[in-house]
Design a protein around this motif. Structure first.
Motif, mmCIF file in Angstrom:
data_model
loop_
_atom_site.group_PDB
_atom_site.id
_atom_site.type_symbol
_atom_site.label_atom_id
_atom_site.label_comp_id
_atom_site.label_asym_id
_atom_site.label_seq_id
_atom_site.Cartn_x
_atom_site.Cartn_y
_atom_site.Cartn_z
ATOM 1 N N GLN A 5 0.835 -1.199 0.000
ATOM 2 C CA GLN A 5 0.000 0.000 0.000
ATOM 3 C C GLN A 5 0.872 1.253 0.000
ATOM 4 O O GLN A 5 1.015 1.941 1.002
ATOM 5 C CB GLN A 5 -0.930 0.003 1.219
ATOM 6 C CG GLN A 5 -1.958 -1.121 1.213
ATOM 7 C CD GLN A 5 -2.890 -1.057 2.402
ATOM 8 O OE1 GLN A 5 -2.462 -0.769 3.519
ATOM 9 N NE2 GLN A 5 -4.167 -1.310 2.175
ATOM 10 N N PRO A 6 1.473 1.578 -1.149
ATOM 11 C CA PRO A 6 2.362 2.744 -1.209
ATOM 12 C C PRO A 6 1.591 4.047 -1.042
ATOM 13 O O PRO A 6 0.423 4.155 -1.423
ATOM 14 C CB PRO A 6 2.954 2.646 -2.628
ATOM 15 C CG PRO A 6 1.919 1.911 -3.419
ATOM 16 C CD PRO A 6 1.333 0.912 -2.461
ATOM 17 N N ASN A 7 2.262 5.030 -0.450
ATOM 18 C CA ASN A 7 1.668 6.345 -0.266
ATOM 19 C C ASN A 7 1.872 7.144 -1.543
ATOM 20 O O ASN A 7 2.959 7.651 -1.807
ATOM 21 C CB ASN A 7 2.322 7.049 0.932
ATOM 22 C CG ASN A 7 1.614 8.338 1.296
ATOM 23 O OD1 ASN A 7 1.351 9.176 0.437
ATOM 24 N ND2 ASN A 7 1.294 8.500 2.569
ATOM 25 N N LYS A 8 0.812 7.273 -2.349
ATOM 26 C CA LYS A 8 0.916 7.910 -3.666
ATOM 27 C C LYS A 8 1.278 9.384 -3.548
ATOM 28 O O LYS A 8 2.043 9.906 -4.357
ATOM 29 C CB LYS A 8 -0.406 7.765 -4.418
ATOM 30 C CG LYS A 8 -0.361 8.215 -5.875
ATOM 31 C CD LYS A 8 0.563 7.340 -6.692
ATOM 32 C CE LYS A 8 0.345 7.531 -8.191
ATOM 33 N NZ LYS A 8 0.524 8.918 -8.649
ATOM 34 N N SER A 9 0.739 10.065 -2.546
ATOM 35 C CA SER A 9 1.049 11.491 -2.391
ATOM 36 C C SER A 9 2.531 11.693 -2.102
ATOM 37 O O SER A 9 3.158 12.611 -2.636
ATOM 38 C CB SER A 9 0.206 12.101 -1.271
ATOM 39 O OG SER A 9 -1.163 12.109 -1.616
ATOM 40 N N LEU A 10 3.079 10.835 -1.242
ATOM 41 C CA LEU A 10 4.500 10.936 -0.928
ATOM 42 C C LEU A 10 5.338 10.683 -2.177
ATOM 43 O O LEU A 10 6.305 11.421 -2.448
ATOM 44 C CB LEU A 10 4.866 9.945 0.170
ATOM 45 C CG LEU A 10 6.343 9.885 0.566
ATOM 46 C CD1 LEU A 10 6.814 11.248 1.054
ATOM 47 C CD2 LEU A 10 6.572 8.829 1.635
ATOM 48 N N LEU A 11 4.990 9.667 -2.944
ATOM 49 C CA LEU A 11 5.735 9.348 -4.158
ATOM 50 C C LEU A 11 5.668 10.492 -5.165
ATOM 51 O O LEU A 11 6.682 10.864 -5.769
ATOM 52 C CB LEU A 11 5.200 8.062 -4.785
ATOM 53 C CG LEU A 11 5.429 6.767 -3.998
ATOM 54 C CD1 LEU A 11 4.754 5.596 -4.692
ATOM 55 C CD2 LEU A 11 6.922 6.498 -3.840
ATOM 56 N N ASP A 12 4.481 11.060 -5.345
ATOM 57 C CA ASP A 12 4.332 12.168 -6.295
ATOM 58 C C ASP A 12 5.079 13.407 -5.813
ATOM 59 O O ASP A 12 5.678 14.144 -6.607
ATOM 60 C CB ASP A 12 2.856 12.504 -6.499
ATOM 61 C CG ASP A 12 2.123 11.452 -7.326
ATOM 62 O OD1 ASP A 12 2.806 10.646 -7.992
ATOM 63 O OD2 ASP A 12 0.876 11.445 -7.308
ATOM 64 N N GLY A 13 5.066 13.645 -4.501
ATOM 65 C CA GLY A 13 5.804 14.777 -3.965
ATOM 66 C C GLY A 13 7.295 14.627 -4.168
ATOM 67 O O GLY A 13 7.988 15.595 -4.522
#
Length: 233
Positions: A5-13
């Motif tokens: 369950q990766p944190n998409k917001s963190l990855l995009d940031g």
């Protein structure tokens, strides 16, 4: 590999931050969105959040560029890891061979050079003078990529813009694993590289015009430098 369950917001940031850190010019939010394939409103929110913690800042044209926070983070990471401090002495001794000497780390499908010095170049000029470089065009990058298994490389290539076919990359990596070092042949120069650390975290290499007969000597020197960098840690 990604967690379940990766944190998409963190990855995009992080993608926004990396894009700005590697850009030679400030970028507007719409340009960031276009390059990363993000919705403009999402890119704008991420950029404003990064600016709030001063990892990035806006110039007089309201475009974004690296801020004091990222420079502080870079300084803290170099101080904390001690990598540059440990490496300067061993890297300096490699210049006796008369070739370009480099050290770097792998970032996704790109090589990031921390040290890159042509013969006779001052050490202060050698630090951070080259940005991200496609991994398949870097002997050091391929040496580090060879430490990953084929499954991870395939997953990386699924989202990579690298034009080298993944099957060709896997063939090249198999040869590197068998040889124990990377050799990349360019149009006018060749690069030989080895990794640093029992769990590799960096690579060192030399580039220049040398024959096959010189490779064992250069590999031996690079391995000794890698051992010294690791030992000082």
């Amino acid at each position: 590999m990604l967690p379940s369950q990766p944190n998409k917001s963190l990855l995009d940031g992080l993608d926004c931050l990396q894009l700005l850190a590697s850009s030679a010019e400030a970028l507007g939010s719409r340009e960031v969105a276009r390059r990363l394939g993000l919705e403009p409103s999402r890119a704008n929110r991420l950029l404003k959040t990064l600016a709030h913690v001063r990892l990035i800042e806006q110039d007089e044209r309201r475009r974004y560029r690296p801020g004091p926070g990222i420079h502080a983070l870079a300084a803290q990471s170099l101080f904390g890891s001690g990598l540059i401090r440990r490496a300067l002495g061993p890297l300096g001794k490699l210049h006796v061979h008369g070739h370009t000497v480099a050290m770097g780390v792998l970032w996704r499908d790109h090589m990031s050079y921390l040290y890159h010095a042509d013969p006779g170049m001052d050490t202060s000029t050698a630090l951070g003078r080259i940005g991200l470089f496609p991994v398949t065009r870097s002997g050091l990058g391929m040496a580090l990529l060879a430490c990953q298994d084929d499954e991870n490389v395939r997953a990386m290539w699924a989202t990579s813009a690298n034009e080298t076919p993944v099957e060709q990359v896997l063939t090249d990596l198999a040869e590197i694993r068998e040889a124990g070092f990377a050799l990349r042949v360019g149009r006018t120069e060749r690069t030989v590289a080895v990794t640093v650390g029992s769990a590799p975290y960096a690579a060192v290499g030399m580039s220049g015009r040398f024959t096959d007969a010189h490779i064992p000597e250069l590999v031996s020197a690079l391995r000794h430098a890698a051992e010294m960098i690791e030992k000082k840690g």
